[in-house]
Each structure stands twice: as C-alpha cells, then as structure tokens.
Design a protein around this motif. Sequence first.
Motif, PDB file in Angstrom:
ATOM      1  N   PHE A 163      -2.283   5.568  -6.159  1.00  0.00           N
ATOM      2  CA  PHE A 163      -0.912   5.841  -6.618  1.00  0.00           C
ATOM      3  C   PHE A 163      -0.211   4.523  -6.918  1.00  0.00           C
ATOM      4  O   PHE A 163      -0.126   3.650  -6.050  1.00  0.00           O
ATOM      5  N   SER A 209      -0.685   1.396  -4.469  1.00  0.00           N
ATOM      6  CA  SER A 209      -0.307   1.342  -3.052  1.00  0.00           C
ATOM      7  C   SER A 209      -1.326   1.985  -2.130  1.00  0.00           C
ATOM      8  O   SER A 209      -1.512   1.550  -1.003  1.00  0.00           O
ATOM      9  N   THR A 210      -1.947   3.040  -2.590  1.00  0.00           N
ATOM     10  CA  THR A 210      -2.845   3.759  -1.683  1.00  0.00           C
ATOM     11  C   THR A 210      -4.188   3.047  -1.525  1.00  0.00           C
ATOM     12  O   THR A 210      -4.848   3.198  -0.514  1.00  0.00           O
ATOM     13  N   ASN A 211      -4.570   2.282  -2.518  1.00  0.00           N
ATOM     14  CA  ASN A 211      -5.819   1.518  -2.395  1.00  0.00           C
ATOM     15  C   ASN A 211      -5.568   0.031  -2.170  1.00  0.00           C
ATOM     16  O   ASN A 211      -6.519  -0.742  -2.088  1.00  0.00           O
ATOM     17  N   SER A 212      -4.280  -0.361  -2.107  1.00  0.00           N
ATOM     18  CA  SER A 212      -3.913  -1.772  -1.960  1.00  0.00           C
ATOM     19  C   SER A 212      -4.671  -2.649  -2.959  1.00  0.00           C
ATOM     20  O   SER A 212      -5.332  -3.620  -2.601  1.00  0.00           O
ATOM     21  N   LYS A 269      -6.720  -3.763   1.600  1.00  0.00           N
ATOM     22  CA  LYS A 269      -6.246  -2.987   2.760  1.00  0.00           C
ATOM     23  C   LYS A 269      -6.229  -3.817   4.037  1.00  0.00           C
ATOM     24  O   LYS A 269      -5.439  -3.565   4.926  1.00  0.00           O
ATOM     25  N   MET A 320      -2.838  -5.900   3.785  1.00  0.00           N
ATOM     26  CA  MET A 320      -1.514  -5.275   3.692  1.00  0.00           C
ATOM     27  C   MET A 320      -1.621  -3.796   4.038  1.00  0.00           C
ATOM     28  O   MET A 320      -2.676  -3.175   3.887  1.00  0.00           O
ATOM     29  N   ASP A 321      -0.490  -3.251   4.518  1.00  0.00           N
ATOM     30  CA  ASP A 321      -0.490  -1.843   4.914  1.00  0.00           C
ATOM     31  C   ASP A 321      -0.205  -0.924   3.731  1.00  0.00           C
ATOM     32  O   ASP A 321      -0.975  -0.017   3.430  1.00  0.00           O
ATOM     33  N   PHE A 322       0.928  -1.135   3.096  1.00  0.00           N
ATOM     34  CA  PHE A 322       1.318  -0.257   1.995  1.00  0.00           C
ATOM     35  C   PHE A 322       2.180  -1.058   1.024  1.00  0.00           C
ATOM     36  O   PHE A 322       3.387  -1.167   1.195  1.00  0.00           O
ATOM     37  N   ASN A 346       5.239  -1.262   4.463  1.00  0.00           N
ATOM     38  CA  ASN A 346       5.041  -0.753   5.824  1.00  0.00           C
ATOM     39  C   ASN A 346       4.626  -1.840   6.814  1.00  0.00           C
ATOM     40  O   ASN A 346       4.669  -1.624   8.021  1.00  0.00           O
ATOM     41  N   ARG A 363      -4.729  10.369   2.689  1.00  0.00           N
ATOM     42  CA  ARG A 363      -5.284   9.859   1.424  1.00  0.00           C
ATOM     43  C   ARG A 363      -4.399   8.745   0.872  1.00  0.00           C
ATOM     44  O   ARG A 363      -4.874   7.794   0.274  1.00  0.00           O
ATOM     45  N   CYS A 364      -3.106   8.892   1.045  1.00  0.00           N
ATOM     46  CA  CYS A 364      -2.192   7.825   0.587  1.00  0.00           C
ATOM     47  C   CYS A 364      -1.681   6.995   1.772  1.00  0.00           C
ATOM     48  O   CYS A 364      -1.613   5.779   1.689  1.00  0.00           O
ATOM     49  N   HIS A 413      -2.803   5.958   4.522  1.00  0.00           N
ATOM     50  CA  HIS A 413      -3.915   5.601   5.407  1.00  0.00           C
ATOM     51  C   HIS A 413      -3.478   4.646   6.505  1.00  0.00           C
ATOM     52  O   HIS A 413      -3.990   4.699   7.621  1.00  0.00           O
ATOM     53  N   ASP A 414      -2.527   3.769   6.181  1.00  0.00           N
ATOM     54  CA  ASP A 414      -2.104   2.775   7.178  1.00  0.00           C
ATOM     55  C   ASP A 414      -1.407   3.463   8.351  1.00  0.00           C
ATOM     56  O   ASP A 414      -1.573   3.070   9.502  1.00  0.00           O
ATOM     57  N   ARG A 443      -4.026   5.275  10.395  1.00  0.00           N
ATOM     58  CA  ARG A 443      -4.830   4.285  11.130  1.00  0.00           C
ATOM     59  C   ARG A 443      -4.059   3.765  12.348  1.00  0.00           C
ATOM     60  O   ARG A 443      -4.625   3.572  13.412  1.00  0.00           O
TER      61      ARG A 443
END
Lengths: 300, 426
Positions: free
Chosen positions: A180, A197-200, A220, A223-225, A243, B315-316, B318-319, B322
């Motif tokens: 995303f 953001s979801t896959n960094s 990932k 970074m978190d998000f 995040n 899925r989005c 994840h952090d 986790r």
Amino acid sequence: MILRATRFLTMSLLLLPAASFGAETMTLKLVQPVLVDAKEGMMKSPQGVACTSDGAFFVADTGNGRLLTYTFKDDAVKGGGEIKVPQMTSPLRLQLNSKGEIYVLDGKSRRILRLSPQGSFLGYLDIQGLPAGAAPVPNSFKIDAKDNIYVLDIFSSRVLLLDPSGNFQKEIPFPPQHGFFTDLAVHTDGSIYLIDSTNSMVFAAAKNAAAFTPLSKSLKADMDFPGYITTDRGGSLYVVDQNGGGIIVLGADGAVRTRMLSMGWKPGLLYYPGQICLNDKGFLFVADRDNNRVQIFEIK
Amino acid sequence: MNFRYPTLVLSILTIFLCMCLVSHAEENDLKFKLKPGANGKLCLGCHTAFKEKLTKPAIHTPLKKGQCTGCHNPHSASHGKLLVADAGNICSTCHKSVVPANAQSVHKVVAEGSCTKCHDPHSANSKFNLLKGGNDLCFGCHKEMGESVAKVKFKHSPLVKGCLTCHDPHASNKAAFLLKSDVPALCIGCHKTDRPNFIKSHMNYPVAASRCTSCHDPHGSDRAGILYNNVHKPVVSRMCNQCHEEATSATPLKTKKSGYELCRGCHSTQVNSMFAKNMVHWPILSKEGCLSCHNPHASKHNGLMKGDLITTCGRCHHDTIRRQEKSQTKHEPIKDGKCVVCHDPHASDNPYMFKKATIIDQCATCHDWQKHSTHPLGEKVRDPRNKNVSVQCLSCHRSHGTEYKHFIPFPSTSELCVQCHEQFKR
C-alpha cells in the motif's frame, strides 16, 4: 590556469568523502517545538507541514480542522494565525507552489483544495483531460519547483502528472507487485519515488520513465510503518517512520544511511509523526502528530 | 516386448541398489573392523527389542540389511543416540531429493529436519515407516483440520481418500501449501470444466481459469458444492450478474464497477456512513476497495473476511502484530484477534480509528480504570513531558505491547514513573 585546476581538483577530492558520508554523520538538533497558535490555543493531531525558503511555514492542524501560519527567522517562531475554510474539515497534507498558494489534501472530502497565500478558498484542484476512467482518489500529492502537480491516485493505482493548471500530462501505473502506497516524492531531476508502507519499500521512476521499479529492498528491519517520503537537493530520501517515531535517510540508491530521532513525548522525540518539510536553509519541520506539536530541527 | 523392457530396467536398478548396499556394508565392516559376519547381528545382541521391530512390515532399508552403522557410530558420536550426524540432518544424507531445489513450499517438519514426527527411523506398521497410516498421521498435528473435516456435512472425496491425493507430504515445486499442482490445475484434474453440469452450476461463466478455492473449501463444508460456510448473498441466489457483466458478454468476469463503488450498489448505507466520517480506512479507497479485506464470493470467516483478523489486519499492520507477538504481556483483544473491539475497520472520526472519541473512553470499555487506578488522568491533567498532551492510558502504555511487561515502554515501572516524576530519579 593549471594552478586553479589543481586547486579545484584538490578541493573536489577533499569534498567528495564529505558529500558521500554526509548522511551517515547527519544529526538533528532541536531548535524548538511549536505548540500553540497566536491565541495560545493548542494544536490537535497536526498531520501536515509545509515550509518555504524565506522562513514561512504552514501547519495542517488536522484535529482542529484548520491551518496555522508561522514564520521562523533567527531561531524564533512568530505568528500562529489561523486559516479556516468550510471546505476543509480534516487537512492532512500541505504543499506550496511558487506563487505561495497553499494546496491542502482534505481527509474527509478526499479532494485537494487550493487556497490563496492569505488563506482564502480558490477552489478544488480540478483535473482536466484525464483519460476515461474513474475519478482519482488522492491519498497524497506533491508540487515540484515548476508547480507541476503529482497525485498519488490510489483508486486507479497510478501517479498522475499534471501541469500547474491541473491539466493531465501523463500517468504512471503502480508497479505490478506492491503493498500500500502512502506517499510519493519528486526530486528536482524529475525522478518520482513511492513509499510502500506495508512492505517498507521504495519504488522509483526516473524522469520520463513509464514504470516504477523497486529502488530498495524491504526495509522492515529498519522501520515499522513508513508514512511519508521527501527528498533533498542532493538526492537523499527522507522517510518518516510513523509507527516507529523516527526519520530514516536513504541514499539515492535506496540504501539506509542513517536513522534519526526516536519515539517519545519529550522535546526532540516523536510520537506518530506525519509530514515533514526540509527548507534550503537546513531546517527540518516535523508534524509531530500525537505530540500535538510541530518540531523544528537544524540539520547538522 | 512392452512388458519385458520395464522388467529389465527394474531388475538392473534392483541389482544396482543391492550392489550399493553390499558395498556400503563392506565399507562398514572395514571401517569398524567388524568380525566376519558380525555386521547386523552384533548390535541385536544387546538391543534385543529390535528383534521385535524387525518383524514389522515396513523396515528402514539400512536396518533391514543389518547396517545400524548407516546411522549410528558404535563407539562415540557428537550427536545424541550415537548418531553419525545431527538428528535434523541425518536423513537428508541419503534422502537428498525429498525437497526439490526450486520448492515453492516445504512442510515445516521437513524444513526443521523433524522427520521422526512422521516416520519411525527403524520400522513401522505403515508403509514408508509412517507412524500412522492415512489421514490420522496428518491430523495428529493438523488437529483443527481433522476435527472440522470430521464434522462437515459435505466432504470432498479426495480428502476422504487421503490428504496425499492433493498434497505432497514433503515439499512442492509447483505450488504453495504443498499442493501437487497449483489451483485450478489441480482441481481440473478431476473436475472437467467442459461438462454441462459444471457449466450450469457456474451460471455459464467461464471460471475454468479462476481460483476455485476463492469460493470452494477443498476440505469440505456444510454447504452444498462445498462452498465456504459464509457465502455472499448474490452467490447464494446465483445472481452473478449483480456484480459481473453478463455471462454472454465479451468480458463476463469483469465487474460492473470498480473498488468500493461496486459494493456501494447494495451496501449504500454502510458506505455512505463511512464517507460521513473524517477518516476512511485508506485501503477501502484503493483499487481493491472492500476486497482488500473481504472475499467477494465466499469465506471461511464471518463477514466474508479474507482471513482471521490477525492475518487480515497484519497484512498491512505487520509491525503492530509483531509488537504484540513480542510483548511480554498480552492484550487480550489483540491476542484473540479481535482488532475490531477497539478499532472501526471502515471509518472513524477518532484517533487511531477508535470506536470511542477519546483514548480513555476507549480503554474504559473494558478497563474500569477509575476503580483500580488513582493516577490522575483526563483532559485537565497535562503531561509534564509535553504540555500539549493530556495524561491518558497511552501516556504510560502502548496498547499493542512492548518488549516489557504491562505494555510499558521502559524496562521497569520506576523508569517509567521518573519520566514525569523527575524528582524521584536516582
């Protein structure tokens, strides 16, 4: 002549390592947090900030549904005047064009508003000449030095390139494999960057490229998000770890150079930051959303 | 002639295998300087229980040949049970081809080298030295699946025959989930898509290339046609054209509208109420729209969710998931996958897409904080670290957990308290 050339070469060689390793040694020094408007009213969940080279900066005070205007000169912040228009309920992100007009992404209407430098409503960004298809749903946008507008249209999975009047120039589809996208950045050389953001991950399209390709691997671990991305003149990419409460600097090759700041409430720390703005005087403005403030840092 | 040729090849292979075993046996005899004829008999002299094992129908070839030294060192070893290699790797020294080089999925136990979870390394009553025969072995670990399969009203016959009809027990180089082929190729192997019954039951839509498992539960269900238990109403009423173009059109599988606009046709109240809020969950506004989280046809999960909420939200986010996994103290709604207890997954006027207007109100729906906490909280209590924020639950806790106890962001409570109460800092 020869002496000049030798001097130039020597200076260049001496400066080369400094330019290459600048990001690794980069640190941020807090100048000051900005907490209130001109009437001492507190900010509420500010998500956006835009700045100019002459020291003006604007804050999207999202929770209060307004913009705030300030000046920052000689390490002092003044102003805090309010801009409120009925069309703007939930301002999320701001951009300024060369005329000083303020462009605002409103979260509720999901439209981009145009305001005059004084804050009066000029209209919505009216995109003309779009190829047949659905109306765009922007979740971010950027304006380059020539006032061209770049819209991240998540409904149709594309980046729209518009001229300063909002006329469609071209579109670049999102890459086939992605998570995303929350933001895009435009470098002065015309390159466009997307932050997934979801896959960094960062994707890039060079000027005139027809497609985005991955620039970085998945970050990932770093970074978190990631929620926001911008560039500096040197081509470094600044990614806001929403995040994780930090700012990560990537090289033009997508490799992580350094991570700056950390999570917390005290001055100099971040709690779910939103938009950032770099000005050419070496200052960084951060919309520190969940700390209800904007913080100004000097880049050292 | 046709019959003789394979027999010949088989005989040659058998002879070759015997030669290998004999040569290996000789090698061992030399290596350990065993007395003539001792190979295979010597161990059984002490390990008498193995005599019984040797009566079972499936015996591991080295044992059958009396080559205990194939796996064990008779004198000393660096590994338990005098194994000549680590228990996790020893099987692969002979069984190299169990996992293909380009495997797309590998059974977890195989990847871990836990072969003995399924096989007895010596002997067993079931073929391939399996500890149990048939599906019982699989359902020993996949208990939930076993229980659900036993209860379902409509069973998928290949599963009744055995899990291995569709799955490879070790690894698959063709598909995920250890499937022997990917879907729909695997399904089409049995279900002929050109048969009138197939075409009729799919309302004349050309679904041969579609993913069967987006509607059908391959392990059986309580619904005819082994559709997942939760089915979207238009599918139940066979009104595919409510969302898709007509079956006779040039693009029959194309939806009539894109993203959330398609769903809005029926779910207008829901969509309109979402758009009345300040913040809509962004994925709803994307190209996938509602299908970012929901299945359009049928699902195993309530609300036609794509998966349980930990998987779907994760899925989005994840952090966040986790962080909860790593957290020493678990927050129950998250642990139980009930993200929607606190968050509205569609839209909200509140921070973090909360259901309640303030963080304190949100936490108070479960935690009656006023009764157990005397710490001042609320809009009037300013945080000494930042006077622009009030003291509320998240001033001290991170609701999805931290690496420390009680969701606090510091190693100890005292370290947390002195953040504000600096006069007590030691």
